[in-house]
Every structure is written in C-alpha cells, then in structure tokens.
Scaffold this motif. Structure first.
Motif, PDB file in Angstrom:
ATOM      1  N   GLY A 169      15.355 -31.028 -35.089  1.00 23.41           N
ATOM      2  CA  GLY A 169      14.975 -30.038 -34.000  1.00 23.41           C
ATOM      3  C   GLY A 169      14.554 -28.882 -35.652  1.00 23.41           C
TER       4      GLY A 169
ATOM      5  N   TYR B 295      16.696 -17.219 -38.090  1.00 26.66           N
ATOM      6  CA  TYR B 295      16.463 -16.920 -39.266  1.00 26.66           C
ATOM      7  C   TYR B 295      17.103 -16.262 -40.268  1.00 26.66           C
TER       8      TYR B 295
ATOM      9  N   ASN C 248      10.756 -14.822 -30.069  1.00 28.95           N
ATOM     10  CA  ASN C 248      12.073 -15.434 -29.164  1.00 28.95           C
ATOM     11  C   ASN C 248      12.793 -14.269 -29.419  1.00 28.95           C
TER      12      ASN C 248
ATOM     13  N   ASP D 112       7.471 -19.054 -36.631  1.00 22.13           N
ATOM     14  CA  ASP D 112       7.901 -20.131 -35.676  1.00 22.13           C
ATOM     15  C   ASP D 112       6.973 -19.919 -34.623  1.00 22.13           C
TER      16      ASP D 112
ATOM     17  N   ARG E 223      16.514 -33.555 -30.709  1.00 21.80           N
ATOM     18  CA  ARG E 223      16.735 -32.956 -31.734  1.00 21.80           C
ATOM     19  C   ARG E 223      14.927 -33.210 -31.803  1.00 21.80           C
TER      20      ARG E 223
HETATM   21  C1  LIG Z   1      11.764 -19.459 -31.971  1.00 16.05           C
HETATM   22  C2  LIG Z   1      13.399 -20.803 -31.962  1.00 16.05           C
HETATM   23  N1  LIG Z   1      13.222 -21.188 -33.145  1.00 16.05           N
HETATM   24  C3  LIG Z   1      13.276 -22.601 -33.037  1.00 16.05           C
HETATM   25  C4  LIG Z   1      14.402 -23.419 -31.713  1.00 16.05           C
HETATM   26  C5  LIG Z   1      15.053 -24.269 -32.913  1.00 16.05           C
HETATM   27  O1  LIG Z   1      14.370 -25.305 -31.896  1.00 16.05           O
HETATM   28  P1  LIG Z   1      15.013 -27.035 -32.479  1.00 16.05           P
HETATM   29  O2  LIG Z   1      15.724 -27.378 -30.444  1.00 16.05           O
HETATM   30  O3  LIG Z   1      13.539 -27.628 -32.520  1.00 16.05           O
HETATM   31  O4  LIG Z   1      16.011 -27.259 -32.889  1.00 16.05           O
HETATM   32  C6  LIG Z   1      14.525 -22.273 -30.811  1.00 16.05           C
HETATM   33  C7  LIG Z   1      16.116 -23.020 -30.356  1.00 16.05           C
HETATM   34  O5  LIG Z   1      16.222 -22.429 -29.613  1.00 16.05           O
HETATM   35  C8  LIG Z   1      14.029 -21.312 -30.588  1.00 16.05           C
HETATM   36  O6  LIG Z   1      14.485 -20.153 -29.346  1.00 16.05           O
END
Ligand SMILES: Cc1ncc(COP(=O)(O)O)c(C=O)c1O
Length: 368
Positions: free
Chosen positions: A83, A110, A156, A180, A222
């Motif tokens: 992930g 973060y 996000n 990201d 993941r």
């Molecule tokens: C902006 C952002 N980055 C990374 C992730 C993590 O993603 P992953 O499922 O690949 O760990 C998320 C998961 O919600 C996310 O919203």
C-alpha cells in the motif's frame, strides 16, 4: 466515532455502532472505484492459490517491469510497497526531516508519519475561498522553512490538483518533495499532463507515490509504489521489510495494468458522475469544492454539524466521512465518494431529507 481507527470505510465499526450488518451499508466514506475489482482478480485467486506455498518474488520483478513499461521509466526507479501507506512511512523515515511542511487539510498519514520521526510540523493553511489550493507564496515560504514538503496531488480530502508547473520548478530548485499521487489515475489527463512521476524517476529530491488500491478497488490486498531516482530508491529498499509485497498483490498488480476496458469504463463513468453529483449537492445548499477525482468535499448549510448528519445517515445505512477530523476543517465539512448513479441518487435523496428535517426542526429536528 466511525473513524476511530483513523480512516473511512470501516464497515465493522459502522456495523457495531448502528446495529446493521456490514452488507447493509452503502459506503461513501472511502473513495473506492465502485466497479469493484476487475474480474481478473477473482481468476487469479481461484487459479493461483496453490502457488502461495512459495515465497513472493522479493524484488517484485514482474510488477515493476509492467509499471516501468506503462510509464516509460526504468524499473530501478520504482519501489513497490504494501500500500502507499507503507511507503509514506518508509519515505519519511528515510528522509528524517527536521521540519515537515504539509497542507491542512490533507491526508492524516503524512502528519502521523512525520511525527513518528520527531519532525517539527509546519501546517500550510488552505482556504475554501480559493478552493483549498496552496498559493505559490505559501509553498515557497514552506520550502524555505522546512526540509521536506509533503503534498497530495490531487489532495485528499479536497480533490484539488496542485499546479504542476509550480511543482516542477520547486523540484528543479532542489526542494525535497514527497508528492502523493494516490488518486492520479482518476484525473482526466493525469499521466499526460499533471503527474510528476516521470520527472521523479530521475530526480533525487522528488518522490512520487502512487496507490493501486483505489482505482482498481483492491484495498484488501494493499498495493502501492513510489518513484524516484534509482539511488534514492535503493536506499529506501534497504529499509523495507523483506517480502513486504505478498504474492497475490504482485500477480494482481501486474494483471490489472492490462485491464484497458476497466480503465476506460472508470474514466467515462467519472466524467459524467462527478459533475452530476457536484450539481446535486450544490442544489441542496452544500458548498462543494471542485474536484478532479472520485470524491467531493463540501461544507454543510447553516449550523448542521457533520457528526449529526453522519449519525442520521448511518442509521439509514449510508456512510459519509466526517471531514472535520482532518486538521484545518471544522464541524461543517463532510466528504463523500462518487459512486454509481442509482447509489448517488440515494445519497442525494437521504441528504435532502436530512437537511429538510434540520430546517424544519433546527437542532431538535435531528434525533441524537
Ligand atoms: C491520499 C492518500 N494517499 C495514500 C493512501 C493509502 O493508500 P493505500 O491503500 O495504497 O495504502 C490513501 C488511502 O486512503 C490516501 O487517501
């Protein structure tokens, strides 16, 4: 609280809280492609399970090669992880920033990853008045004060892209930048215009994260990757737990990259559904932040609080994200995923009822 483990999409907690079975919820609280995993995922699970008796490829060769081919970069510039979440943590541990600058609101991981390295945190406050986009002067000030900038592109919970020209020039100026791009696959012309992935493959101070779990709807296995200069990737790999990426994740990752029809269908759906849902929410009196992806952040009308709304909808089997839990947002903010038309229609209907109930009875109109 639905997000007691820090994220949306926690159906078990919702089931405990509202006394409804997991299968009874329509989940708008996590931002998953509503088409579900491509069917090839089922074929792999059925046909390849016996191979689980072997260890996964520790170098993730097939998937890295498939990613390298897709993006026109070298496999040595790619590290695959359990992930994107694993890679956020790993990257920040490697960088060991003294001061980390990050936008508020942005993805909570973060901040949590930076805090684990005892880094000082510098928040870049975003404002709804300019659609939650960081301004150029804020970014240059942050770059001067911090030794790491972590930004969501698109961000996000806002769904807003960064100015890619500005990001390129920051990277070329040598700013240590962790971008990201977990949701970039959903962005129209994402790879062609907005992504900095290719630049990252040859730039030691630029690191671009991608997730495969949202676009291909496979969060359960993941899967994510990070792209940067091969020297930096080598140092990152040395810190990763061996076999971090399991066999199913590797097989499925390589296979879904060949699902051109799934990708086309997803982009076509979103091009229609994002503006439709934005329009419907606006008509209900919500102040929606324009989004280039599959989720929408909005401010609720009047004094309606997101916690009350979340409870009310939860009891009806609809889950929304309490966005006040993101640093920088208050109790009037909610985030919803964009789903299929009939599902979005149900959300709009139930939300409309809730708002009308609120307008009719004020606080007493919504039972606690
Ligand atoms: C902006 C952002 N980055 C990374 C992730 C993590 O993603 P992953 O499922 O690949 O760990 C998320 C998961 O919600 C996310 O919203």
């Amino acid at each position: 609280m639905l997000e007691k483990y820090g994220h949306g999409g926690d159906l078990l907690t919702a089931a405990e809280q509202y006394g409804i079975p997991v299968s009874g919820f329509l989940d708008f609280s996590s931002n998953m492609n509503p088409f579900g995993p491509p069917s090839v995922v089922g074929e792999i699970a059925t046909n390849q399970w016996k191979q689980l008796a072997r260890y996964p490829d520790p170098a993730v060769r097939e998937l890295r090669k498939a990613l390298a081919d897709r993006y026109g970069i070298e496999p040595e510039s790619i590290l695959v992880g359990n992930g994107a979440a694993e890679l956020i943590d790993l990257a920040i541990r490697l960088i060991q920033p003294t001061a980390t600058a990050l936008a508020r609101p942005s993805f909570t991981e973060y901040e949590e990853a930076a805090a684990k390295t005892n880094s000082k945190l510098l928040g870049i406050p975003l404002s709804h008045d300019n659609d939650f986009t960081p301004q150029a002067d804020q970014l240059s000030q942050a770059a001067a004060q911090a030794d790491l900038l972590v930004l969501g592109h698109p961000n996000n919970p806002t769904g807003q892209l960064l100015d890619h020209t500005l990001m390129r020039s920051l990277a070329e100026d040598g700013v240590e930048l962790l971008l990201d791009e977990a949701f970039m696959d959903f962005v129209p012309d994402g790879d062609e215009v907005h992504s900095l992935l290719k630049l990252a493959a040859r730039t030691p101070n630029l690191h671009v994260l991608r997730s495969m779990t949202k676009f291909y709807a496979i969060p359960g296995i993941r899967l994510g990757f990070i792209v940067s200069h091969p020297d930096w990737i080598r140092r990152l790999r040395e810190r990763q737990v061996p076999w971090s990426v399991n066999s199913f994740a590797q097989w499925i990752g390589a296979a879904v990259l060949r699902e051109a029809e799934f990708e086309r269908k997803t982009r076509e759906w979103l091009a229609e559904e994002n503006p439709w849902l934005t329009g419907q929410l606006t008509a209900l009196g919500m102040r929606v932040c324009p989004s280039s992806v599959n989720y929408l952040l909005f401010a609720l009308p009047q004094d309606l609080s997101v916690k009350q709304l979340q409870r009310l909808l939860g009891r009806r089997g609809i889950l929304i994200r309490d966005a006040s839990l993101f640093e920088g947002l208050n109790e009037s903010y909610a985030r919803v995923a964009v789903r299929r038309r009939e599902e979005n229609e149900r959300l709009v209907r139930e939300l409309g009822d809730a708002v009308r109930q609120w307008e009719a009875g004020g606080e007493g109109g919504i039972d606690e």
